[in-house]
Design a protein around this motif. Structure first.
Motif, short mmCIF file in Angstrom:
data_model
loop_
_atom_site.label_atom_id
_atom_site.label_comp_id
_atom_site.label_asym_id
_atom_site.label_seq_id
_atom_site.Cartn_x
_atom_site.Cartn_y
_atom_site.Cartn_z
N ARG A 1 0.81 -1.21 0.00
CA ARG A 1 0.00 0.00 0.00
C ARG A 1 0.85 1.26 0.00
NH1 ARG A 1 -5.30 0.04 0.44
NH2 ARG A 1 -5.27 -2.16 0.97
N GLN A 2 2.02 1.21 0.55
CA GLN A 2 2.88 2.39 0.61
C GLN A 2 4.02 2.33 -0.42
OE1 GLN A 2 1.94 4.91 2.52
NE2 GLN A 2 0.23 3.68 3.26
N ALA A 3 3.79 1.61 -1.51
CA ALA A 3 4.87 1.41 -2.49
C ALA A 3 5.28 2.72 -3.15
CB ALA A 3 4.45 0.41 -3.54
N ARG A 4 4.32 3.67 -3.31
CA ARG A 4 4.60 4.98 -3.92
C ARG A 4 5.35 4.85 -5.26
NH1 ARG A 4 3.20 8.91 -0.56
NH2 ARG A 4 3.13 8.51 1.70
N GLY A 5 4.79 4.01 -6.12
CA GLY A 5 5.34 3.91 -7.47
C GLY A 5 6.43 2.85 -7.62
N ARG A 6 6.95 2.31 -6.50
CA ARG A 6 7.95 1.24 -6.63
C ARG A 6 7.26 -0.02 -7.14
NH1 ARG A 6 8.88 2.64 -1.41
NH2 ARG A 6 8.32 0.54 -0.72
N ARG A 7 7.88 -0.70 -8.05
CA ARG A 7 7.27 -1.87 -8.66
C ARG A 7 7.75 -3.13 -7.96
NH1 ARG A 7 8.40 0.62 -14.67
NH2 ARG A 7 6.97 2.37 -14.42
N THR A 8 6.82 -3.91 -7.48
CA THR A 8 7.18 -5.14 -6.78
C THR A 8 7.48 -6.24 -7.78
OG1 THR A 8 4.84 -5.73 -6.63
CG2 THR A 8 5.79 -4.56 -4.76
N THR A 9 8.34 -7.17 -7.38
CA THR A 9 8.73 -8.28 -8.24
C THR A 9 7.91 -9.52 -7.87
OG1 THR A 9 10.97 -7.41 -8.35
CG2 THR A 9 10.68 -9.71 -8.99
N PRO A 10 7.36 -10.26 -8.85
CA PRO A 10 6.60 -11.47 -8.52
C PRO A 10 7.48 -12.49 -7.80
CG PRO A 10 6.27 -10.84 -10.83
CD PRO A 10 7.38 -9.98 -10.30
N VAL A 11 6.88 -13.20 -6.85
CA VAL A 11 7.59 -14.24 -6.10
C VAL A 11 7.13 -15.59 -6.63
CG1 VAL A 11 8.05 -15.24 -3.84
CG2 VAL A 11 7.71 -12.76 -4.07
N ALA A 12 8.02 -16.33 -7.30
CA ALA A 12 7.66 -17.64 -7.83
C ALA A 12 7.51 -18.64 -6.69
CB ALA A 12 8.73 -18.12 -8.82
N VAL A 13 6.48 -19.48 -6.77
CA VAL A 13 6.24 -20.50 -5.74
C VAL A 13 6.04 -21.84 -6.42
CG1 VAL A 13 5.26 -18.88 -4.08
CG2 VAL A 13 3.76 -20.01 -5.72
N ALA A 14 6.23 -22.91 -5.67
CA ALA A 14 6.11 -24.25 -6.24
C ALA A 14 4.67 -24.56 -6.62
CB ALA A 14 6.63 -25.29 -5.24
N SER A 15 3.73 -24.14 -5.76
CA SER A 15 2.30 -24.39 -5.99
C SER A 15 1.51 -23.52 -5.03
CB SER A 15 1.97 -25.87 -5.78
OG SER A 15 2.15 -26.22 -4.41
N PRO A 16 0.20 -23.36 -5.27
CA PRO A 16 -0.61 -22.52 -4.37
C PRO A 16 -0.62 -23.02 -2.93
CG PRO A 16 -1.79 -22.98 -6.41
CD PRO A 16 -0.57 -23.83 -6.42
N ASP A 17 -0.42 -24.34 -2.71
CA ASP A 17 -0.50 -24.87 -1.33
C ASP A 17 0.87 -24.97 -0.67
OD1 ASP A 17 0.53 -26.90 -2.84
OD2 ASP A 17 -1.05 -28.37 -2.36
N SER A 18 1.89 -24.35 -1.26
CA SER A 18 3.22 -24.40 -0.65
C SER A 18 3.28 -23.49 0.58
CB SER A 18 4.30 -23.98 -1.66
OG SER A 18 4.16 -22.60 -1.96
N THR A 19 4.20 -23.77 1.47
CA THR A 19 4.33 -22.98 2.69
C THR A 19 4.72 -21.53 2.38
OG1 THR A 19 6.62 -23.74 2.91
CG2 THR A 19 4.92 -24.97 4.12
N GLU A 20 5.40 -21.33 1.24
CA GLU A 20 5.80 -19.97 0.86
C GLU A 20 4.59 -19.05 0.71
OE1 GLU A 20 9.32 -20.29 -2.25
OE2 GLU A 20 7.84 -21.92 -2.49
N VAL A 21 3.50 -19.60 0.15
CA VAL A 21 2.30 -18.78 -0.07
C VAL A 21 1.70 -18.38 1.27
CG1 VAL A 21 -0.01 -18.72 -1.07
CG2 VAL A 21 1.85 -19.86 -2.31
N ALA A 22 1.64 -19.31 2.21
CA ALA A 22 1.10 -19.00 3.53
C ALA A 22 1.93 -17.92 4.21
CB ALA A 22 1.05 -20.27 4.39
#
Length: 534
Positions: free
Chosen positions: A204-225
C-alpha cells in the motif's frame, strides 16, 4: 522531383516484420471505471511519459496526456478519442483512448473500426455497467478480441466469481481468469498469477515502486502462507479448485476469435497489476489482419497502400489551427510525399505532411505501416469514412453516422456569420454534430447531437478555439429524418411538431418534436422512405 507511388511500394517480405510487431488497440469502459488512469500507467511503463497525469489529486499535478482538450482537463473525463503511439519491447504500439461517456459513443464507435483489439476496463465494485455493454456490442459486431482489466481491487469489490459470471451472462463471452485477487479493499494483499504460479504482492505504501513477482512451487506451498497468510491461502486453493474443475481456462484461439476474454485483476491508480497486463497485451493481442473491402479482403502485406479516415479533428494545437484527418493504414507502406487517391472524390492527393500523434503533440514521420494511425493535414478534401489508396483501386465500407437524438438552435452572441458558419462547418466535419438550416424563420442553424454534454462541448469549443461566444437553445425535438420522395411527390405534414430544414449538403430533412409526430408523418406518406442518416 517527388517519388511516385510506384517507387514507394514495398514487397510483402519487407512488410511482414513491420506488421508482426504492430499492436493497435483501444480502451473502453463505463465512465469512472479507471480507463484514463490505466492508459496513463501503460504509458509510464512504456517510458512514453515521465509522470502520470492527475485524474484525481491536487490542482498542481498535470492532466492526463490523452485528455488534451481544455474541457477534458476541467472535467476530468475523455470527450474525444486520442491517438498515442510508442515503442515497447520491440513492438510498435498504437493506443487509441476513447470517450467512456455515452454522449460521445459515435466517436468511440468510429475509433473501434480502426483497431485490431480492445482492452475493457471494469470497476471491481460495479462490474459490467450499461455503457460497457453498448461498447462491447460494437466490439462483438467487429469480431475484436477483448482483454479485460478488473480495476480498483484496493477498494471494496464484488466476489471475483460473481464478476466473472456477470461478464459471461451479461456480455455473452466466456471469461478466463489469468490471475486471482488475494482479498480486496483494506484486506487486499495482491494477486496470484495462475499461469506462472507466482504471487505478486501489493504494498500500500509502495509509492510507485514496482514489486517483483515471487515464484512459488504451488498454491499450497508454505511460501504462499508465509506471504499472504493461511486464510488467504485457503481461499486461493479453494478458488483454484473451482477454476480447474468448472471454470474457464485460457484458450489463445478462443481469445483471438472473440469467444473468450482473458481477465486480469489489479489497481491502475496504485500501479498494481499493470505491468503483467501490459506484457499480456503485447504477447496475446493480434497484429494487423485483413480488412474487408469492395474487392474482398485486403491483406496488410499487400504491396499497394490503402487506408481509411476514421476521425477528423480541428484545432488540436492552437499554434497550427488546422484540421487533421486520422488515417488507419490497412495495407502497404505509406510514405511522405507519395500520391494517393481519395476513392470517394476520385481525386489525387499528395501526402506532403504526415504526422504521428501523442495526445496533442505531433511529429512528422517519413513512413507508416499497416496498423499505424497517422494524421494528415486536411484542407477540406477528406471526410470521415474516406478510403485512400495507391495503385490498385480499393474502397472500404462507409462509416455509418449515428442519428441525432437532441437538438438546439445555436445562437452567436454577435453577427459574425461567415466566421460562425465556418466554425460550425468544421465541427460538423469532425462528426461532433449535424447541422441543419431551417427553410423558414431563424437564420441560426439547428445542431443535432447524440447527448446533451455534446452541446456543452460545442459552446466551449466555439468560444475557446474560434473566439465566438454562442448559446445552444435546446429544442424539444427528438429525431431527424431525410425523406426520399419518389416521383417528386409532395409530403403531407402535420400543422405542428415538424421543422423543415436542409442539411449542409442542401438535402431536405425533417426534424420531429416527438415519436408520435414521426409515426403520424410516416403513416400519412406511404411510399416515402424516411432515412435515419445520410
Amino acid at each position: 522531383m517527388s517519388p511516385s507511388s510506384e517507387d514507394l511500394t514495398i514487397g510483402a517480405d519487407a512488410l511482414a516484420p513491420e506488421i508482426a510487431r504492430r499492436r493497435t488497440f483501444a480502451i473502453i469502459s463505463h465512465p469512472d471505471a479507471g480507463k484514463t488512469t490505466l492508459t496513463e500507467k501503460l504509458l509510464l511503463y512504456a517510458g512514453a511519459i515521465e509522470l502520470a497525469g492527475a485524474v484525481r489529486g491536487s490542482k498542481t499535478q498535470r492532466h492526463a496526456v490523452s485528455d488534451w482538450m481544455e474541457m477534458e482537463q476541467q472535467r476530468g473525463i475523455s470527450i474525444s478519442a486520442a491517438a498515442l503511439e510508442f515503442e515497447l519491447e520491440g513492438h510498435h504500439v498504437t493506443l487509441l483512448d476513447t470517450p467512456g461517456h455515452q454522449d460521445f459513443s459515435e466517436d468511440t464507435y468510429r475509433t473501434l473500426l480502426a483497431v485490431d483489439s480492445v482492452v475493457m476496463v471494469l470497476d471491481a465494485a460495479k462490474g459490467v455497467e450499461p455503457q460497457t455493454v453498448k461498447l462491447f456490442e460494437v466490439c462483438r459486431s467487429r469480431g475484436l478480441p477483448v482483454l479485460t482489466f478488473i480495476n480498483k481491487l484496493d477498494q471494496p469489490a464484488r466476489d471475483p466469481f460473481e464478476l466473472l459470471d456477470q461478464i459471461e451472462k451479461v456480455l455473452g463471452i466466456s471469461a478466463a481468469p489469468m490471475n486471482w485477487p488475494l482479498g480486496d479493499g483494506p484486506d487486499f494483499r495482491g494477486v496470484f498469477d495462475l499461469e506462472a504460479n507466482a504471487v505478486l504482492l501489493y504494498e500500500r505504501q509502495a509509492r510507485g515502486r514496482r514489486t517483483t513477482p515471487v515464484a512459488v512451487a504451488s498454491p499450497d506451498s508454505t511460501e504462499v502462507a508465509e506471504l499472504v497468510g493461511e486464510r488467504r491461502q485457503k481461499e486461493l486453493i479453494d478458488a483454484i479448485e473451482i477454476i480447474t474443475g468448472a471454470g474457464t481456462r485460457f484458450d489463445p484461439d478462443a481469445y483471438r476469435h472473440a469467444r473468450q476474454t482473458p481477465v486480469f485483476f489489479g489497481s491502475a491508480l496504485n500501479d498494481f497489476g499493470v505491468e503483467p497486463f501490459l506484457h499480456a497485451l503485447l504477447t496475446l493481442a493480434p497484429s494487423p489482419g485483413p480488412r474487408q473491402a469492395d474487392i474482398g479482403p485486403v491483406e496488410p502485406a499487400d504491396r499497394n497502400f490503402s487506408g481509411f479516415v476514421f476521425k477528423i479533428q480541428a484545432n488540436m494545437n492552437p499554434r497550427h489551427r488546422d484540421r487533421v484527418a486520422f488515417v488507419r493504414v490497412c495495407s502497404g507502406r505509406l510514405a511522405k510525399d507519395m500520391l494517393v487517391v481519395n476513392a470517394r472524390l476520385d481525386t489525387q492527393l499528395r501526402l506532403s505532411r504526415v504526422y504521428r500523434f501523442f495526445g496533442r503533440d505531433r511529429e512528422t514521420v517519413p513512413e507508416a505501416f499497416p496498423g499505424d494511425v497517422v494524421g494528415i493535414v486536411n484542407p477540406g478534401r477528406m471526410a470521415i469514412g474516406d478510403t485512400l489508396y495507391a495503385g490498385r483501386r480499393v474502397e472500404f465500407p462507409e462509416i455509418p453516422q449515428f442519428p441525432s437524438e437532441q437538438f438546439a438552435i445555436l445562437r452567436p452572441a454577435d453577427v459574425r456569420h461567415k466566421r460562425f458558419d465556418e466554425a460550425i462547418g468544421q465541427l460538423a466535419e469532425e462528426g461532433l454534430l449535424q447541422v441543419f438550416m431551417p427553410t423558414s424563420g431563424t437564420r441560426n442553424p439547428i445542431v443535432g447531437v447524440i447527448g446533451s454534454l455534446q452541446l456543452d462541448v460545442i459552446a466551449a469549443r466555439m468560444s475557446s478555439e474560434y473566439g465566438i461566444a454562442c448559446t445552444p437553445d435546446r429544442l424539444p425535438h427528438v429525431a431527424a429524418r431525410w425523406p426520399m420522395k419518389p416521383d417528386g411527390r409532395e409530403l403531407f405534414l402535420p400543422t405542428s411538431g415538424v421543422l423543415q430544414a436542409t442539411d449542409r449538403h442542401q438535402r431536405d430533412v425533417l426534424i420531429f418534436e416527438s415519436d408520435w409526430v414521426l409515426r403520424y408523418t410516416i403513416e400519412k406518406n406511404p411510399g416515402v422512405e424516411f432515412r435515419e442518416s445520410m
